[in-house]
Write a protein that holds these residues in place. Structure first.
Motif, PDB file in Angstrom:
ATOM      1  N   TYR A 144       0.882  -1.161   0.000  1.00  0.00           N
ATOM      2  CA  TYR A 144       0.000   0.000   0.000  1.00  0.00           C
ATOM      3  C   TYR A 144       0.924   1.216   0.000  1.00  0.00           C
ATOM      4  N   VAL A 145       0.901   1.986  -1.080  1.00  0.00           N
ATOM      5  CA  VAL A 145       1.848   3.092  -1.230  1.00  0.00           C
ATOM      6  C   VAL A 145       1.098   4.422  -1.128  1.00  0.00           C
ATOM      7  N   PHE A 146       1.499   5.222  -0.157  1.00  0.00           N
ATOM      8  CA  PHE A 146       0.914   6.542   0.062  1.00  0.00           C
ATOM      9  C   PHE A 146       1.914   7.594  -0.412  1.00  0.00           C
ATOM     10  N   TYR A 147       1.474   8.469  -1.308  1.00  0.00           N
ATOM     11  CA  TYR A 147       2.334   9.520  -1.850  1.00  0.00           C
ATOM     12  C   TYR A 147       2.135  10.817  -1.082  1.00  0.00           C
ATOM     13  N   ALA A 148       3.217  11.592  -0.957  1.00  0.00           N
ATOM     14  CA  ALA A 148       3.185  12.865  -0.237  1.00  0.00           C
ATOM     15  C   ALA A 148       2.800  14.028  -1.143  1.00  0.00           C
ATOM     16  N   TYR A 200      -1.999   0.500  -4.866  1.00  0.00           N
ATOM     17  CA  TYR A 200      -1.942  -0.855  -4.329  1.00  0.00           C
ATOM     18  C   TYR A 200      -1.112  -1.639  -5.334  1.00  0.00           C
ATOM     19  N   THR A 201       0.039  -2.125  -4.903  1.00  0.00           N
ATOM     20  CA  THR A 201       0.994  -2.723  -5.838  1.00  0.00           C
ATOM     21  C   THR A 201       1.310  -4.168  -5.472  1.00  0.00           C
ATOM     22  N   PRO A 210       0.166  -6.661 -13.545  1.00  0.00           N
ATOM     23  CA  PRO A 210       0.938  -5.413 -13.573  1.00  0.00           C
ATOM     24  C   PRO A 210       1.576  -5.147 -12.207  1.00  0.00           C
ATOM     25  N   ASP A 211       2.589  -4.281 -12.184  1.00  0.00           N
ATOM     26  CA  ASP A 211       3.221  -3.907 -10.916  1.00  0.00           C
ATOM     27  C   ASP A 211       2.235  -3.147 -10.028  1.00  0.00           C
ATOM     28  N   VAL A 212       1.496  -2.210 -10.639  1.00  0.00           N
ATOM     29  CA  VAL A 212       0.494  -1.445  -9.907  1.00  0.00           C
ATOM     30  C   VAL A 212      -0.865  -2.079 -10.197  1.00  0.00           C
ATOM     31  N   ILE A 213      -1.494  -2.632  -9.185  1.00  0.00           N
ATOM     32  CA  ILE A 213      -2.773  -3.304  -9.360  1.00  0.00           C
ATOM     33  C   ILE A 213      -3.881  -2.275  -9.560  1.00  0.00           C
ATOM     34  N   PHE A 214      -3.899  -1.224  -8.750  1.00  0.00           N
ATOM     35  CA  PHE A 214      -4.799  -0.097  -8.988  1.00  0.00           C
ATOM     36  C   PHE A 214      -4.288   1.119  -8.225  1.00  0.00           C
ATOM     37  N   ASP A 215      -4.781   2.288  -8.627  1.00  0.00           N
ATOM     38  CA  ASP A 215      -4.437   3.500  -7.897  1.00  0.00           C
ATOM     39  C   ASP A 215      -5.706   4.276  -7.554  1.00  0.00           C
ATOM     40  N   ASP A 216      -5.581   5.104  -6.550  1.00  0.00           N
ATOM     41  CA  ASP A 216      -6.720   5.851  -6.025  1.00  0.00           C
ATOM     42  C   ASP A 216      -6.142   7.046  -5.267  1.00  0.00           C
ATOM     43  N   THR A 217      -6.874   7.570  -4.307  1.00  0.00           N
ATOM     44  CA  THR A 217      -6.401   8.647  -3.453  1.00  0.00           C
ATOM     45  C   THR A 217      -6.602   8.265  -1.995  1.00  0.00           C
ATOM     46  N   GLY A 241     -13.550  -1.963  -1.001  1.00  0.00           N
ATOM     47  CA  GLY A 241     -13.981  -0.572  -1.059  1.00  0.00           C
ATOM     48  C   GLY A 241     -13.146   0.341  -0.192  1.00  0.00           C
ATOM     49  N   LYS A 242     -13.441   1.639  -0.310  1.00  0.00           N
ATOM     50  CA  LYS A 242     -12.754   2.661   0.466  1.00  0.00           C
ATOM     51  C   LYS A 242     -13.557   2.912   1.734  1.00  0.00           C
TER      52      LYS A 242
END
Length: 162
Positions: free
Chosen positions: A76-80, A88-89, A100-107, A126-127
């Protein structure tokens, strides 16, 4: 006179020279969100979970023993960044080489006032607004409280980014 110059003036000149070169260091405290994201991005791996029903738990479940190793190492990668990007990778091992390396992205969204962190845990589909129970440089524990019943899910993550 030479002794006076050697004993007093030379050391004073050297002291003035070195004292003028020092830089004042001011500590910059880490913000709450930087514990989550680091300065650019930070990756986390789920390590355990608990299910509470009527405030009772069956105990801490180790993700490594329940999930396949190719799923248990997902990150789980959180960007600054200002967009609060979340990914989610796949971890080091993939279940299928075509993934793929990145399974999905979101915020992601962090609200300090009530320690609420909103992000996706794919296992749950879900979120959700997670209550942050613990957040340090290396550990994150979040809990979701169901609104209609006295039950909750608690997940613990360890940072995989130094």
């Amino acid at each position: 006179m030479k002794a006076f110059v050697r004993i007093f003036l030379v050391p004073m000149a050297l002291l003035a020279l070195f004292a003028g070169c020092s830089e004042k260091l001011e500590p910059k405290p880490v913000t709450y969100s930087q514990l989550l994201t680091g300065t650019e991005k930070k990756a986390w791996r789920m390590v355990s979970f608990q299910i509470f029903d009527n405030k009772k738990s069956d105990g801490v479940q180790n993700v490594q023993t329940i999930m396949a190793s190719c799923e248990a190492d997902d990150q789980y990668v959180f960007y600054a960044n200002s967009d609060h990007k979340f990914e989610y990778t796949n971890g080091p091992s993939k279940c299928d080489t075509s993934e793929p390396d990145v399974i999905f992205d979101d915020t992601w969204t962090l609200i300090n006032g009530n320690a609420s962190l909103e992000f996706v845990i794919p296992l749950l589909g879900g979120k959700f607004p997670w209550t942050v129970r613990n957040l340090t440089e290396t550990s994150l524990t979040v809990e979701y409280f169901f609104p209609d019943i006295d039950a909750s899910y608690r997940f613990t993550f360890n940072s995989t980014t130094k």
